[in-house]
Design a protein around this motif. Structure first.
Motif, PDB file in Angstrom:
ATOM      1  N   LYS A 178       0.840  -1.215   0.000  1.00 52.88           N
ATOM      2  CA  LYS A 178       0.000   0.000   0.000  1.00 52.88           C
ATOM      3  C   LYS A 178       0.869   1.257   0.000  1.00 52.88           C
ATOM      4  CE  LYS A 178      -4.320  -1.431   0.350  1.00 52.88           C
ATOM      5  NZ  LYS A 178      -5.294  -1.054  -0.685  1.00 52.88           N
ATOM      6  N   LEU A 179       1.909   1.258   0.836  1.00 60.88           N
ATOM      7  CA  LEU A 179       2.795   2.433   0.898  1.00 60.88           C
ATOM      8  C   LEU A 179       3.522   2.616  -0.437  1.00 60.88           C
ATOM      9  CD1 LEU A 179       4.135   2.008   4.536  1.00 60.88           C
ATOM     10  CD2 LEU A 179       2.780   3.934   3.689  1.00 60.88           C
ATOM     11  N   GLY A 180       3.918   1.516  -1.046  1.00 62.30           N
ATOM     12  CA  GLY A 180       4.555   1.586  -2.364  1.00 62.30           C
ATOM     13  C   GLY A 180       3.625   2.259  -3.372  1.00 62.30           C
ATOM     14  N   GLU A 181       2.326   1.941  -3.276  1.00 61.59           N
ATOM     15  CA  GLU A 181       1.340   2.511  -4.213  1.00 61.59           C
ATOM     16  C   GLU A 181       1.205   4.025  -4.081  1.00 61.59           C
ATOM     17  OE1 GLU A 181      -1.369  -1.554  -4.428  1.00 61.59           O
ATOM     18  OE2 GLU A 181      -2.227   0.241  -3.485  1.00 61.59           O
ATOM     19  N   ILE A 182       1.498   4.548  -2.894  1.00 55.74           N
ATOM     20  CA  ILE A 182       1.419   6.010  -2.755  1.00 55.74           C
ATOM     21  C   ILE A 182       2.809   6.662  -2.929  1.00 55.74           C
ATOM     22  CG2 ILE A 182      -0.686   5.995  -1.320  1.00 55.74           C
ATOM     23  CD1 ILE A 182       1.425   6.914   1.012  1.00 55.74           C
ATOM     24  N   GLY A 183       3.770   5.863  -3.383  1.00 55.93           N
ATOM     25  CA  GLY A 183       5.071   6.431  -3.753  1.00 55.93           C
ATOM     26  C   GLY A 183       6.139   6.395  -2.674  1.00 55.93           C
ATOM     27  N   VAL A 184       5.887   5.639  -1.595  1.00 58.41           N
ATOM     28  CA  VAL A 184       6.942   5.466  -0.580  1.00 58.41           C
ATOM     29  C   VAL A 184       7.838   4.310  -1.038  1.00 58.41           C
ATOM     30  CG1 VAL A 184       7.425   4.805   1.817  1.00 58.41           C
ATOM     31  CG2 VAL A 184       5.472   6.298   1.302  1.00 58.41           C
ATOM     32  N   PRO A 185       9.125   4.550  -1.276  1.00 59.66           N
ATOM     33  CA  PRO A 185       9.980   3.441  -1.699  1.00 59.66           C
ATOM     34  C   PRO A 185      10.217   2.477  -0.540  1.00 59.66           C
ATOM     35  CG  PRO A 185      11.258   5.487  -1.541  1.00 59.66           C
ATOM     36  CD  PRO A 185       9.872   5.824  -1.120  1.00 59.66           C
ATOM     37  N   THR A 186       9.996   1.174  -0.766  1.00 64.49           N
ATOM     38  CA  THR A 186      10.191   0.185   0.302  1.00 64.49           C
ATOM     39  C   THR A 186      11.097  -0.942  -0.186  1.00 64.49           C
ATOM     40  OG1 THR A 186       8.502  -1.496  -0.122  1.00 64.49           O
ATOM     41  CG2 THR A 186       7.737   0.595   0.846  1.00 64.49           C
ATOM     42  N   PHE A 240       4.398   4.066  16.246  1.00 65.56           N
ATOM     43  CA  PHE A 240       5.049   2.973  15.521  1.00 65.56           C
ATOM     44  C   PHE A 240       6.517   3.291  15.304  1.00 65.56           C
ATOM     45  CE2 PHE A 240       5.219   5.088  11.352  1.00 65.56           C
ATOM     46  CZ  PHE A 240       4.229   6.052  11.494  1.00 65.56           C
ATOM     47  N   LYS A 241       7.278   2.253  14.967  1.00 62.05           N
ATOM     48  CA  LYS A 241       8.717   2.388  14.748  1.00 62.05           C
ATOM     49  C   LYS A 241       9.057   2.011  13.307  1.00 62.05           C
ATOM     50  CE  LYS A 241      11.615  -0.845  15.427  1.00 62.05           C
ATOM     51  NZ  LYS A 241      12.370  -1.820  14.604  1.00 62.05           N
ATOM     52  N   LEU A 242       9.903   2.804  12.691  1.00 64.66           N
ATOM     53  CA  LEU A 242      10.333   2.515  11.313  1.00 64.66           C
ATOM     54  C   LEU A 242      11.849   2.405  11.257  1.00 64.66           C
ATOM     55  CD1 LEU A 242       8.209   5.221   9.417  1.00 64.66           C
ATOM     56  CD2 LEU A 242       7.669   2.779   9.628  1.00 64.66           C
ATOM     57  N   GLU A 243      12.329   1.678  10.255  1.00 68.10           N
ATOM     58  CA  GLU A 243      13.764   1.675   9.949  1.00 68.10           C
ATOM     59  C   GLU A 243      13.935   1.922   8.459  1.00 68.10           C
ATOM     60  OE1 GLU A 243      16.020  -1.604  11.578  1.00 68.10           O
ATOM     61  OE2 GLU A 243      14.741  -1.637  13.352  1.00 68.10           O
ATOM     62  N   PHE A 244      14.990   2.631   8.123  1.00 65.99           N
ATOM     63  CA  PHE A 244      15.260   2.960   6.724  1.00 65.99           C
ATOM     64  C   PHE A 244      16.633   2.450   6.320  1.00 65.99           C
ATOM     65  CE2 PHE A 244      12.120   6.001   8.166  1.00 65.99           C
ATOM     66  CZ  PHE A 244      11.239   6.087   7.091  1.00 65.99           C
ATOM     67  N   GLY A 245      16.813   2.301   4.999  1.00 63.18           N
ATOM     68  CA  GLY A 245      18.104   1.871   4.481  1.00 63.18           C
ATOM     69  C   GLY A 245      18.485   2.685   3.262  1.00 63.18           C
ATOM     70  N   ARG A 246      19.748   2.554   2.874  1.00 59.83           N
ATOM     71  CA  ARG A 246      20.243   3.231   1.667  1.00 59.83           C
ATOM     72  C   ARG A 246      20.315   2.225   0.537  1.00 59.83           C
ATOM     73  NH1 ARG A 246      23.988   4.896   5.591  1.00 59.83           N
ATOM     74  NH2 ARG A 246      23.594   7.058   6.227  1.00 59.83           N
ATOM     75  N   LEU A 247      19.921   2.690  -0.648  1.00 62.23           N
ATOM     76  CA  LEU A 247      19.995   1.850  -1.843  1.00 62.23           C
ATOM     77  C   LEU A 247      20.566   2.662  -2.993  1.00 62.23           C
ATOM     78  CD1 LEU A 247      19.071  -0.989  -2.964  1.00 62.23           C
ATOM     79  CD2 LEU A 247      17.014   0.175  -3.743  1.00 62.23           C
ATOM     80  N   TRP A 248      21.615   2.146  -3.624  1.00 64.82           N
ATOM     81  CA  TRP A 248      22.202   2.817  -4.782  1.00 64.82           C
ATOM     82  C   TRP A 248      21.498   2.341  -6.031  1.00 64.82           C
ATOM     83  CZ3 TRP A 248      25.352   6.866  -4.788  1.00 64.82           C
ATOM     84  CH2 TRP A 248      26.075   7.140  -3.612  1.00 64.82           C
ATOM     85  N   ASP A 249      21.067   3.292  -6.861  1.00 66.29           N
ATOM     86  CA  ASP A 249      20.399   2.954  -8.105  1.00 66.29           C
ATOM     87  C   ASP A 249      20.924   3.912  -9.174  1.00 66.29           C
ATOM     88  OD1 ASP A 249      18.613   1.977  -9.980  1.00 66.29           O
ATOM     89  OD2 ASP A 249      17.000   3.327  -9.347  1.00 66.29           O
ATOM     90  N   ASN A 250      21.675   3.381 -10.144  1.00 64.60           N
ATOM     91  CA  ASN A 250      22.272   4.226 -11.192  1.00 64.60           C
ATOM     92  C   ASN A 250      22.983   5.452 -10.624  1.00 64.60           C
ATOM     93  OD1 ASN A 250      21.500   2.664 -13.348  1.00 64.60           O
ATOM     94  ND2 ASN A 250      19.469   3.622 -13.455  1.00 64.60           N
ATOM     95  N   ASP A 251      23.897   5.213  -9.704  1.00 68.28           N
ATOM     96  CA  ASP A 251      24.672   6.314  -9.113  1.00 68.28           C
ATOM     97  C   ASP A 251      23.843   7.270  -8.269  1.00 68.28           C
ATOM     98  OD1 ASP A 251      27.033   5.429  -9.982  1.00 68.28           O
ATOM     99  OD2 ASP A 251      27.325   6.924 -11.585  1.00 68.28           O
ATOM    100  N   GLU A 252      22.583   6.914  -8.052  1.00 73.25           N
ATOM    101  CA  GLU A 252      21.745   7.783  -7.224  1.00 73.25           C
ATOM    102  C   GLU A 252      21.440   7.059  -5.913  1.00 73.25           C
ATOM    103  OE1 GLU A 252      17.944  10.180  -8.029  1.00 73.25           O
ATOM    104  OE2 GLU A 252      18.680   9.581 -10.008  1.00 73.25           O
ATOM    105  N   LEU A 253      21.531   7.791  -4.832  1.00 77.01           N
ATOM    106  CA  LEU A 253      21.293   7.190  -3.523  1.00 77.01           C
ATOM    107  C   LEU A 253      19.846   7.433  -3.096  1.00 77.01           C
ATOM    108  CD1 LEU A 253      22.622   5.779  -1.086  1.00 77.01           C
ATOM    109  CD2 LEU A 253      23.163   8.032  -0.199  1.00 77.01           C
ATOM    110  N   HIS A 254      19.160   6.355  -2.769  1.00 77.63           N
ATOM    111  CA  HIS A 254      17.766   6.495  -2.324  1.00 77.63           C
ATOM    112  C   HIS A 254      17.619   6.039  -0.881  1.00 77.63           C
ATOM    113  CE1 HIS A 254      16.233   7.228  -6.382  1.00 77.63           C
ATOM    114  NE2 HIS A 254      17.150   6.362  -6.779  1.00 77.63           N
ATOM    115  N   ILE A 307      15.158   4.177   1.557  1.00 79.27           N
ATOM    116  CA  ILE A 307      14.114   3.167   1.349  1.00 79.27           C
ATOM    117  C   ILE A 307      13.580   2.704   2.709  1.00 79.27           C
ATOM    118  CG2 ILE A 307      13.777   0.801   0.441  1.00 79.27           C
ATOM    119  CD1 ILE A 307      14.552   2.415  -1.810  1.00 79.27           C
ATOM    120  N   LEU A 308      12.268   2.535   2.805  1.00 77.20           N
ATOM    121  CA  LEU A 308      11.684   1.974   4.028  1.00 77.20           C
ATOM    122  C   LEU A 308      12.059   0.488   4.116  1.00 77.20           C
ATOM    123  CD1 LEU A 308       9.765   2.267   6.477  1.00 77.20           C
ATOM    124  CD2 LEU A 308       7.886   1.639   4.925  1.00 77.20           C
ATOM    125  N   ALA A 309      12.554   0.061   5.281  1.00 73.97           N
ATOM    126  CA  ALA A 309      13.008  -1.329   5.437  1.00 73.97           C
ATOM    127  C   ALA A 309      12.300  -2.004   6.616  1.00 73.97           C
ATOM    128  CB  ALA A 309      14.524  -1.349   5.617  1.00 73.97           C
TER     129      ALA A 309
END
Ligand code: TMP
Length: 255
Positions: free
Chosen positions: A64-72, A180-194, A196-198
């Motif tokens: 659901k979060l992905g559908e509203i544009g939250v990268p997971t 609630f508690k969230l954790e995030f991570g870093r993801l490299w995609d084509n030299d771009e750092l994103h 991401i919800l993890a």
């Protein structure tokens, strides 16, 4: 332990989940256990079927979060207890978003549980079990380089969007999203750092209260020995419309 689990290389084991090497580079398999801990591992137990339900609940919410544009990090659910996820570098910060006073906030500031906050509050904790995950400020996070100011802005705005969306979603099924508690991570995609919800989003790391009765429908039932722990997780899955056919049978089979 089943065959699928044992043949994969174990990358990391946490209190409620195990991560295995995934089938493709850059992927992992996230396995949900029934183990439950509280108060930084002081209280230990098992919640039968929890892993099966959290796998489903987290899948549902991440999609659901992905559908509203939250990268997971979520890619797809593989079976009752496992999901395929993107491998990210976890940022060592636990982000807690609060709408209603409960738990450590009630204790620390002496504000009665249930007090509605004038606005949502975001808190950061340094993810370090040996230290009991101490609370830190954005100053500590940027000074020690756990995240840079730009990343922290992104984490804040994603967390608030997630809170807005999930508050509405849960209200629609008669539950108040207390915190609630969230954790995030870093993801490299084509030299771009994103960023991401993890991790997961489930009754293990959310407080959910019934709108009418204020009954607790989350891990506080385990933390506070309130009974009907399994039933609470099942009720959340039922209300979301994702309760598996026979969770106990499946849970035992996969255990
Ligand atoms: P707290 O009131 O104990 O600080 O917890 C706030 C929220 O964060 C609550 O929904 C439970 C969740 N949480 C975790 O997911 N992991 C933890 O280690 C802690 C302390 C809290």
């Amino acid at each position: 332990m089943n065959f699928r689990m044992s043949r994969r290389r174990r990358v990391y084991e946490g209190k409620a989940k195990v991560l295995f090497e995934g089938p493709e580079p850059g992927t992992l398999v996230q396995y949900f256990k029934d183990d439950a801990t509280a108060f930084n591992n002081v209280k230990k137990g098992t919640i039968t079927g929890k892993g099966v339900l959290n796998n489903r609940i987290s899948e549902y919410l991440m999609v659901k979060l992905g559908e509203i544009g939250v990268p997971t990090h979520f890619m797809k659910r593989l079976n009752m207890r496992e999901q395929l996820i993107r491998k990210v570098d976890i940022i060592p910060i636990e982000v807690v978003v609060r709408n209603i006073v409960a738990g450590s906030l009630a204790k620390r500031l002496g504000i009665p549980e249930g007090t509605v906050l004038p606005r949502s509050i975001v808190e950061f904790y340094y993810k370090k079990d040996e230290l009991g995950d101490p609370m830190v400020s954005d100053e500590h996070i940027t000074a020690f380089g756990w995240a840079n100011p730009h990343e922290l802005d992104e984490i804040m705005s994603l967390s608030l969007r997630i809170n807005d969306y999930l508050s509405g979603l849960f209200l629609g099924i008669g539950l108040k999203l207390v915190d609630f508690k969230l954790e995030f991570g870093r993801l490299w995609d084509n030299d771009e750092l994103h960023i991401i919800l993890a991790d997961e989003i489930s009754p293990d790391n959310c407080r959910l209260w019934d709108v009418k009765t204020n009954d607790k429908m989350d891990k506080d039932r385990f933390r506070q020995d309130l009974g009907k722990v399994e039933e609470a997780y099942q009720e959340v899955a039922k209300r979301l419309g994702i309760m598996p056919e026979n969770v106990t049978a499946e849970a035992n089979e996969k255990a």
